[in-house]
Design a protein around this motif. Sequence first.
Motif, mmCIF file in Angstrom:
data_model
loop_
_atom_site.group_PDB
_atom_site.id
_atom_site.type_symbol
_atom_site.label_atom_id
_atom_site.label_comp_id
_atom_site.label_asym_id
_atom_site.label_seq_id
_atom_site.Cartn_x
_atom_site.Cartn_y
_atom_site.Cartn_z
ATOM 1 N N TYR A 229 -6.256 -6.214 1.300
ATOM 2 C CA TYR A 229 -5.172 -5.235 1.257
ATOM 3 C C TYR A 229 -4.793 -4.912 -0.191
ATOM 4 C CZ TYR A 229 -0.968 -2.831 2.788
ATOM 5 O OH TYR A 229 -0.019 -1.878 3.029
ATOM 6 N N ARG A 230 -4.725 -5.937 -1.041
ATOM 7 C CA ARG A 230 -4.382 -5.724 -2.454
ATOM 8 C C ARG A 230 -5.460 -4.931 -3.185
ATOM 9 N NH1 ARG A 230 -3.291 -11.461 -4.491
ATOM 10 N NH2 ARG A 230 -3.769 -12.042 -2.381
ATOM 11 N N ARG A 231 -6.713 -5.050 -2.764
ATOM 12 C CA ARG A 231 -7.821 -4.366 -3.430
ATOM 13 C C ARG A 231 -8.118 -2.995 -2.824
ATOM 14 N NH1 ARG A 231 -12.850 -7.967 -4.182
ATOM 15 N NH2 ARG A 231 -13.223 -6.420 -5.785
ATOM 16 N N ALA A 232 -7.336 -2.581 -1.848
ATOM 17 C CA ALA A 232 -7.568 -1.301 -1.181
ATOM 18 C C ALA A 232 -7.398 -0.134 -2.153
ATOM 19 C CB ALA A 232 -6.600 -1.136 -0.011
ATOM 20 N N VAL A 233 -8.149 0.924 -1.892
ATOM 21 C CA VAL A 233 -8.094 2.128 -2.716
ATOM 22 C C VAL A 233 -6.777 2.849 -2.452
ATOM 23 C CG1 VAL A 233 -9.135 4.412 -3.024
ATOM 24 C CG2 VAL A 233 -10.582 2.400 -2.765
ATOM 25 N N THR A 234 -6.127 3.266 -3.546
ATOM 26 C CA THR A 234 -4.914 4.079 -3.441
ATOM 27 C C THR A 234 -5.175 5.404 -4.147
ATOM 28 O OG1 THR A 234 -3.991 3.034 -5.397
ATOM 29 C CG2 THR A 234 -3.363 2.095 -3.260
ATOM 30 N N ASP A 235 -4.136 6.166 -4.382
ATOM 31 C CA ASP A 235 -4.279 7.486 -4.990
ATOM 32 C C ASP A 235 -3.632 7.490 -6.371
ATOM 33 O OD1 ASP A 235 -5.387 8.676 -2.521
ATOM 34 O OD2 ASP A 235 -3.414 8.160 -1.742
ATOM 35 N N CYS B 243 3.987 9.552 -6.842
ATOM 36 C CA CYS B 243 4.920 9.418 -5.730
ATOM 37 C C CYS B 243 4.229 8.817 -4.508
ATOM 38 C CB CYS B 243 5.541 10.765 -5.390
ATOM 39 S SG CYS B 243 4.364 11.966 -4.790
ATOM 40 N N VAL B 244 5.042 8.203 -3.666
ATOM 41 C CA VAL B 244 4.534 7.614 -2.426
ATOM 42 C C VAL B 244 5.063 8.445 -1.268
ATOM 43 C CG1 VAL B 244 4.572 5.591 -0.936
ATOM 44 C CG2 VAL B 244 4.422 5.317 -3.408
ATOM 45 N N ARG B 245 4.141 9.050 -0.522
ATOM 46 C CA ARG B 245 4.525 9.822 0.654
ATOM 47 C C ARG B 245 3.381 9.768 1.664
ATOM 48 N NH1 ARG B 245 2.998 13.682 -3.106
ATOM 49 N NH2 ARG B 245 1.429 15.155 -2.361
ATOM 50 N N PHE B 246 3.716 9.996 2.924
ATOM 51 C CA PHE B 246 2.691 10.022 3.960
ATOM 52 C C PHE B 246 2.102 11.424 4.005
ATOM 53 C CE2 PHE B 246 1.111 10.431 8.321
ATOM 54 C CZ PHE B 246 0.241 9.367 8.331
ATOM 55 N N ASP B 247 0.921 11.568 3.417
ATOM 56 C CA ASP B 247 0.217 12.850 3.343
ATOM 57 C C ASP B 247 -1.278 12.556 3.422
ATOM 58 O OD1 ASP B 247 -0.777 15.348 2.841
ATOM 59 O OD2 ASP B 247 0.185 15.601 0.888
ATOM 60 N N PRO B 248 -1.815 12.390 4.643
ATOM 61 C CA PRO B 248 -3.223 11.995 4.798
ATOM 62 C C PRO B 248 -4.222 12.931 4.121
ATOM 63 C CG PRO B 248 -2.077 11.832 6.897
ATOM 64 C CD PRO B 248 -1.144 12.506 5.938
ATOM 65 N N GLN C 160 -3.094 12.434 -0.018
ATOM 66 C CA GLN C 160 -2.994 11.029 -0.426
ATOM 67 C C GLN C 160 -3.562 10.133 0.671
ATOM 68 O OE1 GLN C 160 1.333 10.792 -1.535
ATOM 69 N NE2 GLN C 160 0.448 9.823 -3.345
ATOM 70 N N PRO C 161 -4.872 10.179 0.902
ATOM 71 C CA PRO C 161 -5.436 9.404 2.018
ATOM 72 C C PRO C 161 -5.323 7.891 1.834
ATOM 73 C CG PRO C 161 -7.184 10.383 0.710
ATOM 74 C CD PRO C 161 -5.895 10.943 0.198
ATOM 75 N N GLY C 162 -5.432 7.390 0.613
ATOM 76 C CA GLY C 162 -5.355 5.950 0.382
ATOM 77 C C GLY C 162 -3.978 5.388 0.679
ATOM 78 N N VAL C 163 -2.958 6.009 0.106
ATOM 79 C CA VAL C 163 -1.583 5.568 0.329
ATOM 80 C C VAL C 163 -1.202 5.758 1.798
ATOM 81 C CG1 VAL C 163 0.832 6.048 -0.230
ATOM 82 C CG2 VAL C 163 -0.855 5.934 -2.046
ATOM 83 N N SER C 164 -1.591 6.891 2.375
ATOM 84 C CA SER C 164 -1.269 7.157 3.783
ATOM 85 C C SER C 164 -1.907 6.130 4.711
ATOM 86 C CB SER C 164 -1.724 8.564 4.167
ATOM 87 O OG SER C 164 -1.045 9.524 3.396
ATOM 88 N N ALA D 71 10.825 5.615 2.894
ATOM 89 C CA ALA D 71 12.121 5.580 2.218
ATOM 90 C C ALA D 71 12.485 4.178 1.724
ATOM 91 C CB ALA D 71 13.210 6.090 3.156
ATOM 92 N N SER D 72 11.874 3.144 2.286
ATOM 93 C CA SER D 72 12.225 1.778 1.913
ATOM 94 C C SER D 72 11.602 1.409 0.570
ATOM 95 C CB SER D 72 11.760 0.796 2.985
ATOM 96 O OG SER D 72 10.358 0.717 2.982
ATOM 97 N N PRO D 73 12.141 0.392 -0.085
ATOM 98 C CA PRO D 73 11.553 -0.054 -1.351
ATOM 99 C C PRO D 73 10.148 -0.613 -1.112
ATOM 100 C CG PRO D 73 13.690 -1.104 -0.953
ATOM 101 C CD PRO D 73 13.312 -0.351 0.281
#
Length: 108
Positions: free
Chosen positions: A50-56, A60-65, A68-72, A91-93
């Motif tokens: 999980y820590r090594r997963a690809v992000t974008d 900003c952090v938002r659900f936008d597949p 932002q497929p990695g974060v979503s 919305a949470s920290p």
Amino acid sequence: NVFTIPEGYYSKVGARVMSLQEPTRKMSKSEAEDSFISVLDTPDIIRRKYRRAVTDSEACVRFDPENQPGVSNLLSIIAALTGEDMEKIVASPLRARATAISRPPSPT
């Protein structure tokens, strides 16, 4: 009728978990070891993956597949595990939530 035909329940969140390394592809055990979570993985291995997963690269952090497929994907996994609404998770920290997921629980 002797048997009742069961109706399937398909959750909108977590129904299709994407690869941890290529978030635009479905998670598959035929991929590289770090791209999927196995039922037999220990909690430490799951945390590492999980820590090594690809992000974008967006700040900003938002659900936008789409954008932002990695974060979503990671947000979807959190929603499936916690049962919380996506809006509440976004919305949470997230720093505190990500820390809780990536670190083992403290002994009580």
